[in-house]
Enzyme design. Structure first.
Site, PDB file in Angstrom:
ATOM      1  N   HIS A  83     -28.366  59.093 -26.466  1.00  0.00           N
ATOM      2  CA  HIS A  83     -27.881  57.827 -25.369  1.00  0.00           C
ATOM      3  C   HIS A  83     -29.525  57.359 -25.220  1.00  0.00           C
ATOM      4  CE1 HIS A  83     -23.990  57.589 -24.555  1.00  0.00           C
ATOM      5  NE2 HIS A  83     -23.472  58.692 -24.430  1.00  0.00           N
ATOM      6  N   ASN A 156     -17.876  55.640 -21.833  1.00  0.00           N
ATOM      7  CA  ASN A 156     -18.658  55.001 -23.253  1.00  0.00           C
ATOM      8  C   ASN A 156     -17.332  53.750 -23.452  1.00  0.00           C
ATOM      9  OD1 ASN A 156     -19.996  57.431 -23.921  1.00  0.00           O
ATOM     10  ND2 ASN A 156     -18.793  58.632 -24.504  1.00  0.00           N
ATOM     11  N   TYR A 370     -25.787  66.740 -16.365  1.00  0.00           N
ATOM     12  CA  TYR A 370     -26.627  65.470 -16.416  1.00  0.00           C
ATOM     13  C   TYR A 370     -27.375  65.743 -15.629  1.00  0.00           C
ATOM     14  CZ  TYR A 370     -23.486  62.464 -19.182  1.00  0.00           C
ATOM     15  OH  TYR A 370     -22.617  61.875 -20.595  1.00  0.00           O
TER      16      TYR A 370
END
Length: 695
Positions: A83, A156, A370
């Site tokens: 990303h 997404n 993350y």
């Protein structure tokens, strides 16, 4: 149409002087803002370093030079591993229907309130300098600054993922990224390592067929659906849990590019989607999505013909309808791309009380990954203090020190329990986050994949059979293109063995395009089911017939009729479209002597950038353009991409007559303005088999 052009140079009024070497100096006067160092020291000369004489060596004591170069040398931070290429905007979330029955989260119970948010769209595989239009999954991440803390819905534009367990994520990304011995291809899955991995990992088959579909080629960020992917829990005031999946549905509908079009756009404008969103917001055409939820109980989940904790499975809307309960509007572009779009840190673990996680093993891994990656990228556990990441509600904790600590705690007690400072924060059982009290079975600890995750083909079959005929042709052609880039024969064969389980017609079409024989079917870990088809999975079949969010290109040249241009421009804008003027030169004088500025020169504004095209040119200009390959391509590509074309007599006589352009219902003269406007709302898919080979 830009008229009344002003060529006055404002630099002439900025107290400009020239130095010994002819360099430009712009000096501050009176109330002008003064250029300073980071320490606030005014700078007298920003053009020259400090030297011994005019041609002597530079001096180490030049702190202005050292600070400027030092900062420049450290301007880049590590890009995201995935990303990396993203575009973002500010906006707001508004709840329209309360979910108080299901959750205590105020963001989902208090209607009518506009809560600020920041949304980032991204491609997955490419680096941050890659293009906007590859065949790829798109990230759809939303940070909502709720009054109970930040809520990150990190998803997404596809409702499922490639893998079932976070353990496989590094393998997936290593496979899809440029091959390590050669460093290419960039932002592409059409290579051996990717297809080798996925063909050995049947769990990838569902996301793979989405990747081969038109969903992987969005026309615009504002024309993408967004999905939270995983099942989460909503917890109400009584502690009762309801499973939920989150959806963002674009008001403009789901619309996509054609593959050939996406390839050409990447050369003409690598920033196609980024520019589209930026310009739409600048022009007050705000992208908007409806926010929906799929709600179901554990008992209902137990009756599904799949395991909802498996991230490679979607929940068909016919099985659990999407309940629309809110909306998102993006209405402001970032003030600074790096400070906001690049430094934004999304984590699925950021959620307010009243929302909780499920046991989805992919989600559980993301909860670690993350946060970990933000520490690497942003350089400090204090990344939450960066303005774009900071909550907009009151926050307080006992964290201290660390790299780039911006808070100045005025206390002697950064711990608890404590008795020396009664003003310090303490825990709250009333308002605090509380995880769902789940009753677990007596299973044995181990590295185990649930048997309920074993069906890898039923949902890909459902997806393929739900598509329109045109979309099925696009999917088959995409497989053929991608596998045509794979040089290892047994990888192609292995992939065909999986396609047989999805749909034998699909497998035959791909095999024929590759000149291969169908192999024996792959061994299926579970029986393949024939699930009911779902129209909600279509793209072309559900594209709304509307000009909103679309872009019309009008080709003009010297002497073009101003009144005709204005007529088409006004008609398109009245239907919600944007219009750009394209011309052989940047400035053009029209038939009434009006001088206008084109938005794009013809050489840099190919028709792939527009949803429909109009040509308003005079005979002499048409004759000249008939000798220009970029002009001929302008019409050929518009026709090949199934778009509406409106033409004048000169265009017909000198250009269209030389091209393989059939005057079907979407190729109309200027006099048929209403027909053109109606045609421009969609594409003529019946034309496609005439203009390209499809698998």
């Amino acid at each position: 149409m830009k008229t009344n052009l002003d060529h006055t140079d404002p630099a002439n009024d900025m107290n400009t002087e020239f130095g010994n070497g002819g360099e430009t100096h712009q000096r501050a006067e009176n109330n002008d803002k003064v250029l300073t160092t980071q320490q606030g020291v005014a700078i007298s000369d920003n053009q020259n370093s400090l030297k011994v004489g005019a041609r002597g060596p530079s001096l180490l004591e030049d702190f202005v030079l050292r600070e400027k170069i030092n900062h420049f040398d450290h301007e880049r931070i590590p890009e995201r591993i995935v990303h990396a290429r993203g575009s973002a905007a500010h906006g707001y979330f508004e709840l329209t229907e309360s979910l108080e029955e299901y959750t205590t989260a105020k963001i989902l119970t208090e209607t009518g309130k506009q809560t600020p948010l920041f949304t980032r769209f991204s491609t997955v595989a490419g680096n941050k300098g890659s293009k906007d239009t590859p065949r790829d999954v798109r990230g759809f991440a939303v940070k909502i600054y709720t009054e109970e803390g930040n809520w990150d819905i990190v998803g997404n534009n596809m409702p499922i993922f490639f893998i079932q367990d976070a353990m496989k994520f590094p393998d997936l990304i290593h496979a899809v990224k440029p091959e390590p011995d050669r460093g290419f291809p960039q932002a592409a899955s059409a290579h051996d390592t990717f297809w080798d991995f996925v063909s050995l990992s049947p769990e990838t088959m569902h996301n793979l067929i989405w990747l081969m579909s038109d969903r992987a080629l969005p026309r615009s960020f504002s024309m993408m659906e967004g999905f939270g992917i995983h099942s989460y829990r909503l917890i109400n005031k009584d502690g009762k849990s309801t499973f939920v999946r989150f959806h963002w549905k674009p008001v403009l509908g789901v619309q996509s590019l054609i593959w050939d079009e996406a390839v050409k756009i990447s050369g003409a404008d690598p920033d196609y989607n980024r520019r589209d969103m930026y310009e739409a917001i600048e022009n007050g055409i705000y992208p908007e999505w409806e926010f929906g939820v799929q709600l179901f109980t554990e008992e209902e989940a137990n009756e599904f013909p799949f395991d909802h904790l498996d991230a490679t499975k979607l929940i068909p809307e016919e099985l659990v309808p999407v309940k629309i309960v809110g909306k998102m509007v993006l209405n402001r572009n970032p003030d600074n791309f790096f400070a906001e779009t690049e430094q934004i840190a999304f984590c699925p673990s950021h959620l307010p009380p009243g929302i909780d996680f499920s046991n989805d093993p992919l989600l559980q891994g993301r909860l670690f990954s993350y946060l970990d990656t933000q520490l690497k990228r942003l350089g400090s556990p204090n990344f939450a203090q960066i303005p774009i990441n900071a909550p907009k509600c009151p926050f307080a904790n006992n964290q201290q020190d660390g790299h780039m600590q911006m808070q100045v705690p005025k206390t002697r007690t950064l711990y608890e329990p404590q008795s020396l400072d009664p003003t310090r924060p303490r825990e709250s059982t009333k308002h605090g986050f509380e995880s769902f009290h789940e009753q677990l079975d007596d299973g044995v600890k181990g590295r185990i994949r649930a048997e309920s995750f074993a069906d890898h083909y039923s949902q890909p079959r459902m997806f393929y059979r739900s598509q329109t005929a045109a979309e099925q042709a696009h999917i088959a052609s995409a497989y053929a293109f991608e596998l045509g880039k794979v040089d290892t024969p047994h990888v192609r064969t292995r992939m065909l063995s999986h396609l047989i389980h999805i749909d034998e017609d699909l497998a035959n079409r791909v095999a024929k395009a590759l000149g291969m024989q169908l192999p024996e079917p792959a061994k299926a870990a579970a029986p393949v089911q024939d699930m009911p088809t779902s129209e909600a999975l279509q793209t072309i079949g559900r594209t709304p017939e509307s000009l909103k969010g679309r872009l019309i290109g009008i080709l003009v040249a010297q002497g073009s009729r101003h009144s005709e241009i204005k007529k088409f421009e006004d008609a398109a804008k009245a239907e919600g479209a944007s219009v750009k003027i394209v011309a052989p030169s940047k400035e053009v004088v029209l038939d009434d002597d009006t001088r206008i500025q084109a938005d794009e020169r013809l050489a840099g504004g190919p028709s792939v950038m527009f949803d429909a095209v109009v040509s308003i040119i005079m005979p002499e200009q048409a004759k000249a353009l008939a000798e220009d390959s970029s002009a001929m391509d302008w019409f050929t590509h518009a026709y090949a991409h199934c778009k509406a074309i409106a033409y004048c007599g000169a265009t017909d006589e000198f250009i269209l007559s030389k091209l393989p352009v059939e005057k079907d219902s979407f190729v109309t003269p200027l006099a048929e303005l209403e027909s053109f406007i109606e045609n421009a709302k969609s594409r003529l898919w019946e034309r496609e088999p005439k203009v390209r080979d499809l698998a």
